[in-house]
Enzyme design. Structure first.
Site, PDB file in Angstrom:
ATOM      1  N   LYS A  34       3.610   6.061   3.107  1.00 15.26           N
ATOM      2  CA  LYS A  34       2.208   5.828   2.920  1.00 15.26           C
ATOM      3  C   LYS A  34       0.966   6.162   4.188  1.00 15.26           C
ATOM      4  O   LYS A  34       0.137   6.340   2.834  1.00 15.26           O
ATOM      5  CB  LYS A  34       2.652   4.139   2.780  1.00 15.26           C
ATOM      6  N   TYR A  63       9.252   4.522   5.284  1.00 16.22           N
ATOM      7  CA  TYR A  63       8.285   4.625   4.287  1.00 16.22           C
ATOM      8  C   TYR A  63       6.683   4.329   5.107  1.00 16.22           C
ATOM      9  O   TYR A  63       6.404   4.208   3.718  1.00 16.22           O
ATOM     10  CB  TYR A  63       8.807   2.475   3.601  1.00 16.22           C
ATOM     11  N   THR A 108      -0.660  -0.061   2.289  1.00 17.13           N
ATOM     12  CA  THR A 108      -0.265  -1.122   3.166  1.00 17.13           C
ATOM     13  C   THR A 108      -0.566  -1.403   5.032  1.00 17.13           C
ATOM     14  O   THR A 108      -1.179  -0.692   5.195  1.00 17.13           O
ATOM     15  CB  THR A 108       1.619  -0.925   3.197  1.00 17.13           C
ATOM     16  N   ASP A 109      -0.421  -2.477   5.176  1.00 11.22           N
ATOM     17  CA  ASP A 109      -0.473  -3.064   6.503  1.00 11.22           C
ATOM     18  C   ASP A 109       0.564  -2.110   7.576  1.00 11.22           C
ATOM     19  O   ASP A 109       0.148  -1.728   8.435  1.00 11.22           O
ATOM     20  CB  ASP A 109      -1.182  -4.019   6.856  1.00 11.22           C
ATOM     21  N   GLU A 110       1.306  -1.462   6.993  1.00 14.20           N
ATOM     22  CA  GLU A 110       2.559  -1.070   8.162  1.00 14.20           C
ATOM     23  C   GLU A 110       2.093   0.333   8.076  1.00 14.20           C
ATOM     24  O   GLU A 110       3.207   0.561   9.290  1.00 14.20           O
ATOM     25  CB  GLU A 110       3.807  -0.543   6.770  1.00 14.20           C
TER      26      GLU A 110
HETATM   27  P1  NAD Z   1       7.932  -2.666  -6.429  1.00 15.26           P
HETATM   28  O1  NAD Z   1       9.197  -1.506  -5.607  1.00 15.26           O
HETATM   29  O2  NAD Z   1       7.849  -4.059  -6.415  1.00 15.26           O
HETATM   30  O3  NAD Z   1       7.029  -1.791  -7.596  1.00 15.26           O
HETATM   31  C1  NAD Z   1       7.241  -0.283  -7.644  1.00 15.26           C
HETATM   32  C2  NAD Z   1       7.226   0.206  -9.170  1.00 15.26           C
HETATM   33  O4  NAD Z   1       7.047   1.893  -9.084  1.00 15.26           O
HETATM   34  C3  NAD Z   1       7.746   0.448 -10.003  1.00 15.26           C
HETATM   35  O5  NAD Z   1       7.657  -0.308 -11.453  1.00 15.26           O
HETATM   36  C4  NAD Z   1       9.295   1.662  -9.944  1.00 15.26           C
HETATM   37  O6  NAD Z   1       9.549   1.854 -11.602  1.00 15.26           O
HETATM   38  C5  NAD Z   1       7.965   3.101  -9.822  1.00 15.26           C
HETATM   39  N1  NAD Z   1       7.958   3.759  -9.280  1.00 15.26           N
HETATM   40  C6  NAD Z   1       8.518   3.947  -8.600  1.00 15.26           C
HETATM   41  N2  NAD Z   1       8.473   5.563  -8.160  1.00 15.26           N
HETATM   42  C7  NAD Z   1       7.386   6.310  -9.348  1.00 15.26           C
HETATM   43  C8  NAD Z   1       7.477   7.103  -9.834  1.00 15.26           C
HETATM   44  N3  NAD Z   1       7.484   8.077  -8.771  1.00 15.26           N
HETATM   45  N4  NAD Z   1       6.425   7.017 -10.534  1.00 15.26           N
HETATM   46  C9  NAD Z   1       6.186   5.954 -11.525  1.00 15.26           C
HETATM   47  N5  NAD Z   1       6.683   5.291 -11.294  1.00 15.26           N
HETATM   48  C10 NAD Z   1       7.171   5.039 -10.415  1.00 15.26           C
HETATM   49  O7  NAD Z   1       6.426  -2.465  -4.990  1.00 15.26           O
HETATM   50  P2  NAD Z   1       5.696  -3.432  -5.375  1.00 15.26           P
HETATM   51  O8  NAD Z   1       6.280  -4.180  -3.952  1.00 15.26           O
HETATM   52  O9  NAD Z   1       5.337  -4.003  -6.381  1.00 15.26           O
HETATM   53  O10 NAD Z   1       4.565  -2.432  -4.400  1.00 15.26           O
HETATM   54  C11 NAD Z   1       3.221  -1.503  -5.166  1.00 15.26           C
HETATM   55  C12 NAD Z   1       2.661  -0.749  -4.338  1.00 15.26           C
HETATM   56  O11 NAD Z   1       1.599  -1.277  -3.184  1.00 15.26           O
HETATM   57  C13 NAD Z   1       3.232   0.117  -3.415  1.00 15.26           C
HETATM   58  O12 NAD Z   1       2.268   0.993  -3.357  1.00 15.26           O
HETATM   59  C14 NAD Z   1       3.690  -1.013  -2.206  1.00 15.26           C
HETATM   60  O13 NAD Z   1       3.878   0.272  -1.092  1.00 15.26           O
HETATM   61  C15 NAD Z   1       2.078  -1.062  -1.798  1.00 15.26           C
HETATM   62  N6  NAD Z   1       2.052  -2.862  -1.198  1.00 15.26           N
HETATM   63  C16 NAD Z   1       3.341  -4.137  -1.251  1.00 15.26           C
HETATM   64  C17 NAD Z   1       3.102  -4.559  -0.432  1.00 15.26           C
HETATM   65  C18 NAD Z   1       4.288  -6.011  -0.959  1.00 15.26           C
HETATM   66  O14 NAD Z   1       4.222  -6.923   0.236  1.00 15.26           O
HETATM   67  N7  NAD Z   1       5.191  -5.839  -1.607  1.00 15.26           N
HETATM   68  C19 NAD Z   1       2.181  -5.185   0.418  1.00 15.26           C
HETATM   69  C20 NAD Z   1       0.839  -4.120   0.849  1.00 15.26           C
HETATM   70  C21 NAD Z   1       1.280  -3.130   0.012  1.00 15.26           C
HETATM   71  O1  DAU Z   2       3.398  -5.576   4.987  1.00 15.12           O
HETATM   72  C1  DAU Z   2       3.435  -5.000   3.503  1.00 15.12           C
HETATM   73  C2  DAU Z   2       5.040  -4.741   3.580  1.00 15.12           C
HETATM   74  O2  DAU Z   2       5.302  -5.590   3.265  1.00 15.12           O
HETATM   75  C3  DAU Z   2       5.216  -3.575   2.233  1.00 15.12           C
HETATM   76  O3  DAU Z   2       3.718  -2.322   2.341  1.00 15.12           O
HETATM   77  C4  DAU Z   2       6.437  -3.435   1.251  1.00 15.12           C
HETATM   78  O4  DAU Z   2       5.983  -2.705   0.181  1.00 15.12           O
HETATM   79  C5  DAU Z   2       7.024  -4.902   1.444  1.00 15.12           C
HETATM   80  O5  DAU Z   2       8.866  -4.306   1.497  1.00 15.12           O
HETATM   81  C6  DAU Z   2       6.683  -5.725   3.067  1.00 15.12           C
HETATM   82  O6  DAU Z   2       7.842  -4.589   3.594  1.00 15.12           O
HETATM   83  P1  DAU Z   2       8.276  -5.885   5.205  1.00 15.12           P
HETATM   84  O7  DAU Z   2       9.955  -4.800   6.086  1.00 15.12           O
HETATM   85  O8  DAU Z   2       7.674  -6.507   5.711  1.00 15.12           O
HETATM   86  O9  DAU Z   2       9.343  -6.791   3.406  1.00 15.12           O
HETATM   87  P2  DAU Z   2      10.987  -7.659   3.767  1.00 15.12           P
HETATM   88  O10 DAU Z   2      10.724  -8.781   2.619  1.00 15.12           O
HETATM   89  O11 DAU Z   2      11.692  -6.556   3.201  1.00 15.12           O
HETATM   90  O12 DAU Z   2      10.994  -8.098   5.504  1.00 15.12           O
HETATM   91  C7  DAU Z   2       9.736  -9.055   5.151  1.00 15.12           C
HETATM   92  C8  DAU Z   2      10.636  -9.473   6.924  1.00 15.12           C
HETATM   93  O13 DAU Z   2      11.473 -10.419   7.084  1.00 15.12           O
HETATM   94  C9  DAU Z   2      10.809  -8.394   8.055  1.00 15.12           C
HETATM   95  O14 DAU Z   2      10.651  -8.906   9.444  1.00 15.12           O
HETATM   96  C10 DAU Z   2      12.835  -7.828   7.833  1.00 15.12           C
HETATM   97  C11 DAU Z   2      12.939  -9.382   7.956  1.00 15.12           C
HETATM   98  N1  DAU Z   2      13.391  -9.404   6.737  1.00 15.12           N
HETATM   99  C12 DAU Z   2      14.364  -8.927   5.466  1.00 15.12           C
HETATM  100  C13 DAU Z   2      14.907  -8.405   4.894  1.00 15.12           C
HETATM  101  C14 DAU Z   2      15.119  -8.390   3.400  1.00 15.12           C
HETATM  102  C15 DAU Z   2      15.321 -10.587   7.088  1.00 15.12           C
HETATM  103  O15 DAU Z   2      15.164 -10.631   8.107  1.00 15.12           O
HETATM  104  N2  DAU Z   2      16.650  -9.929   6.790  1.00 15.12           N
HETATM  105  C16 DAU Z   2      16.175 -10.108   5.328  1.00 15.12           C
HETATM  106  O16 DAU Z   2      16.997 -10.159   4.424  1.00 15.12           O
END
Ligand code: NAD
Ligand code: DAU
Length: 355
Positions: free
Chosen positions: A162, A158, A132-134
């Site tokens: 990561k 988180y 992730t970019d975080e």
């Molecule tokens: P998500 O939470 O929707 O899915 C995570 C999945 O991993 C789930 O199906 C869960 O059951 C499984 N999981 C959790 N713990 C596990 C374990 N110990 N063993 C096996 N499976 C397990 O997450 P996502 O949003 O699909 O993110 C997927 C990946 O991409 C993560 O590594 C996250 O850090 C990364 N990522 C997410 C975003 C985003 O915006 N969602 C952006 C950049 C990177």
């Molecule tokens: O940047 C990549 C990341 O993006 C991934 O690594 C994470 O897995 C993914 O969850 C996401 O993280 P964020 O914290 O940016 O996503 P989230 O959707 O939780 O929140 C997006 C923005 O919106 C953040 O600034 C918090 C704000 N927010 C979020 C929620 C859930 C609100 O204002 N209200 C809300 O109820």
């Protein structure tokens, strides 16, 4: 054959579905099925012999050894993680267990498997870690977008977990020569996104007549990428990425949260107008900010474009319209994911949170 971990979650499921739609190489999908994992995301693959689902933990070394020996994958793609920042603030333990210890166990299992492969298979093998970019921390308003050279400065449990996993992946390459690739992507959105995250939460709350909780002043900036563009980037990095390199993935779509919420409301006003004729924006409520909330993320994805020729297919405007339409078209999916556990989370996170 490839092994995907976390392939029942949001990005992992989109990846598996797209992978099998664009090619015919089979997938073993290892997922623990936590609250975020959902087998219904993979319903369309029922009866498809090229998808083998295994419920299990990336921290289970015995299971990993067995799966690797049995299926002999030519690549492992690690999506499995605890992914929600707010949950990491309430309870960081699971994040350390899965994102740090789990990635470590997976790396060790893969290293032993890879070291024993015959030379040609050993050379072709890849371990791709999805990050992730975080990990880069928060950007000042006028600062340049994150490049791959930016320091790691994670701020939440988180992002720290990561960042730790990224460091382990890097070290397994440097020390053992494991052929790794890492991608660091910005915020994804699209179909199958669990409604604890901003965009799907706003869509489902709006449709349910609930408040739309915006943290703090709503001026935090995220850089949004349609999930299928993230999946195409991962396929491209897997195919041609340079070993040991990291690739930033993003779509140059920086937007303040309040603009995202207003866009979602405007689309719903157009596609599913409220019966009282009012805009969904009347449901917006400013609530207490997230502790340690990162102010701005922005990804510079030029390395991936320059070296591997990747570009996103969607603009934010086309992607967000498709996303809102997908949620309108899939009320049964939304109802199914809103389990008792989901309701408990919403109560814990938002009850009494009005600013
Ligand atoms: P998500 O939470 O929707 O899915 C995570 C999945 O991993 C789930 O199906 C869960 O059951 C499984 N999981 C959790 N713990 C596990 C374990 N110990 N063993 C096996 N499976 C397990 O997450 P996502 O949003 O699909 O993110 C997927 C990946 O991409 C993560 O590594 C996250 O850090 C990364 N990522 C997410 C975003 C985003 O915006 N969602 C952006 C950049 C990177
Ligand atoms: O940047 C990549 C990341 O993006 C991934 O690594 C994470 O897995 C993914 O969850 C996401 O993280 P964020 O914290 O940016 O996503 P989230 O959707 O939780 O929140 C997006 C923005 O919106 C953040 O600034 C918090 C704000 N927010 C979020 C929620 C859930 C609100 O204002 N209200 C809300 O109820």
């Amino acid at each position: 054959m490839i092994l995907v971990t976390g392939g029942a979650g949001f990005i992992g499921a989109n990846f598996v579905l797209d992978w099998l739609a664009v090619g015919d190489e089979p997938v073993v999908n290892l997922d623990k099925l936590t609250y975020a994992g959902n087998l219904h995301n993979l319903d369309s693959l029922q009866g498809d012999a090229s998808h083998v689902f295994v419920q299990g933990d990336i921290g289970d070394r015995t299971l990993l050894d067995r799966l690797l020996a049995e299926h002999q994958p030519r690549a492992v793609i690690n999506f499995a993680a605890e992914s929600h920042v707010d949950r990491s603030i309430h309870g960081p333990e699971d994040f350390i267990q899965t994102n740090v210890v789990g990635t470590f166990r997976l790396l060790e299992a893969v290293r032993h498997y890879w070291q024993a492969l015959p030379a040609t298979q050993k050379e072709a093998f890849r371990f791709l870690h999805v990050s992730t970019d975080e990990v880069y921390g928060s950007l000042a308003p006028a600062a340049a977008a994150f490049t791959e050279e930016h320091n790691y400065e994670p701020n939440s449990p988180y992002s720290a977990s990561k960042a730790a996993s990224d460091h382990l992946v890097r070290a397994w390459h440097h020390t053992y020569g494991l052929p790794v690739l890492t991608t660091n992507c910005s915020n994804n959105y699209g179909p199958l996104h669990f409604p604890e995250k901003l965009i799907p939460l706003m869509i489902v709350n709006a449709l349910a007549g609930k408040s739309l909780p915006v943290y703090g002043d709503g001026m935090q900036i995220r850089d949004w990428l349609y999930v299928k563009d993230h999946c195409s980037a991962i396929r491209r990095v897997l195919q041609a990425g340079r070993l040991g390199e990291t690739y930033n993935v993003g779509g140059w779509n920086e937007k303040p949260n309040i603009d995202i919420v207003n866009t979602v409301c405007a689309l719903l006003d157009e596609l599913r107008p409220r019966s009282d004729g009012q805009s969904y924006t009347t449901q917006i409520t400013y609530v207490t900010d997230r502790p340690g909330h990162d102010r701005r993320y922005a990804i510079d994805a030029r390395k991936l474009e320059r070296e591997l020729g990747w570009k996103p297919a969607e603009t934010f405007e086309t992607g967000i319209r498709k996303t809102v339409q997908w949620y309108l078209d899939h009320p049964e999916w939304v109802a199914q994911v809103q389990s008792g556990a989901y309701r408990e989370w919403v109560q814990k996170q938002y009850e009494g949170a009005a600013a």
